[in-house]
Structure formats: C-alpha cells, structure tokens
Design a protein around this motif. Structure first.
Motif: not given
Length: 246
Positions: A100-108, A161-166
């Motif tokens: 949830m944290v990773l994906e909502t951060t990404a769309v922002h 890239a690091e966010m995508a890897r995690i």
C-alpha cells in the motif's frame, strides 16, 4: 598411487555455473507450482520425487529447496522429505501494508510535475484495462498475470528503481494469495473497473484521487485474503487440473 587430476579451474567454474542455472530453473518451477496450486499448504514430497518429475539431479533440487526454505515457502521434515508451509496470514497483512505504501507513493509521483515518468508503460496498461466490456478477458490466469503487471508497472513508471525492486519482491511473496482472488468472476469484473478508474485518475494527474482509489482497491483485495480457507486452495488446485494443469 597417483590421485586423479583435479579439474581445471575453468571447467569447475562451468560445472558450478551449470548447477546454479539448473537450481534457478528448479526454484522458479517450484514457485510456479505453488502459485498455480500444484503444490498447496500441507503437501509433502521428497527430493527424489521432484528430481524425477523435473528430470534433474538431486543437487539443484536441494539447492532450490533450501532457497525456498529461507523464503518461508517450505520446511524440511526429519527423515521424511519436505512440506509446503501453511499460509502465514500475519505476514501477508504486513506485506499488503508495505505494498500500500509503495503503490500510493508511486501514483502520487506519477501525477506530480518534475518527476520523470515512463509514459510508455502507462499506455501499455491503458491498452489492457481501458477497453470496452465486450473485450475484457475472462481467463482467470491471464487476468491474474495482467493484474500483477499493472501494479508492478505503476510503481516502475514512477522512476524509482529501488522502490520497484522492493515492490517486485513483495509481489513475489503474495502471488499465491492474489491468484486465489481471481478464481471468482466478480473479482475479475471488479478488477477491470477499479484499474480503469485508477488509470484515468493518473492520466489526468489527479494524484490524491488515484491514491484514494488505489488504497480502496488494495484494501478490498486484502479483505478477500482474510476470507481464504484451505478448502478454497484445494478447490483452485482441482480447477487447475480440470483446465489442463498437472
């Protein structure tokens, strides 16, 4: 008596590399077996059984199983082979929270000016999810693959890239649970509707709305996870066999 000559270093490296490659292949196949319900929680098996089924020696099988053991998929049983571990629902809850944290951060980030966004990835997603109802797929396996790619591509498009890897690691660890979600037609229909709304918000640069829709989408999936029973897993396995699975 002279001892046999040792293999040349280059030959030994080639042999080690071959074993690693086979172990990687066995590892990937066993993870697919779990994700596709050929192996379900509680199933027991031996290294010899896996070796014979996959046509490889026991060494790469053992290496793959130790790797899966470290990741929490299987456990070794004293003198009686291996067992697929039961679901750890507390761990799934934590992984969904991280997702949830990773994906909502990404769309922002996708909706903020100044960030480098991979628009090609977003257009590829639109070609799958922003289609007329008549063109939607009812193939549960295909939709599950597209769903996984949708969420991975959203994060990847944000350019970290690091966010995508995690995120890919989290995706890997919750794959079997998400596949169960697509054994129900109502969840396939809902996924199309919800993904379309998220994509439209992202394309319109409405970050707060996109994050709100994405959060609700993930929370719904998380709620479905809490309802999963072992009976559902076995039903999914039988359905897969009926459709041509192992």
């Amino acid at each position: 008596m002279r001892s046999a000559p040792r293999p040349a270093p280059s030959a030994k490296r080639q042999t080690d590399a071959a074993f690693r490659t086979r172990a990687d292949e066995v590892y990937a196949q066993l993870k697919r077996d779990v994700a596709e319900f050929h192996l379900v929680p509680g199933d027991r098996f031996t290294e010899n059984e896996i070796s014979e089924r996959l046509g490889v020696s026991r060494t790469p099988v053992r290496q793959a199983l130790f790797r899966l053991q470290q990741e929490g998929f299987v456990e070794v049983l004293f003198r009686s082979g291996w067992r697929v571990l039961p679901f750890d629902f507390d761990q799934f809850e934590q992984l969904y929270d991280l997702r949830m944290v990773l994906e909502t951060t990404a769309v922002h980030r996708l909706c903020e000016s100044g960030h480098r966004v991979n628009r090609d990835l977003l257009e590829q997603l639109a070609s799958i999810w922003l289609v007329p109802v008549a063109q939607r797929s009812n193939d549960a396996v295909q939709v599950a693959l597209w769903d996984e790619q949708f969420h991975c591509d959203l994060v990847a498009a944000a350019g970290n890239a690091e966010m995508a890897r995690i995120h890919r690691d989290v995706t890997d660890r919750i794959r079997i649970i998400r596949r169960l979600d697509f054994t129900m037609q109502r969840r396939i229909d809902a996924t199309y509707d919800e993904h379309a709304k998220i994509l439209k918000a992202v394309r319109a640069n409405r970050g707060d709305q996109a994050a709100m829709l994405l959060r609700a989408h993930i929370e719904t999936s998380q709620a479905e996870v809490r309802k999963i029973t072992l009976h559902q897993v076995h039903m999914a396995r039988h359905a897969g066999r009926g459709a041509g699975g192992r």
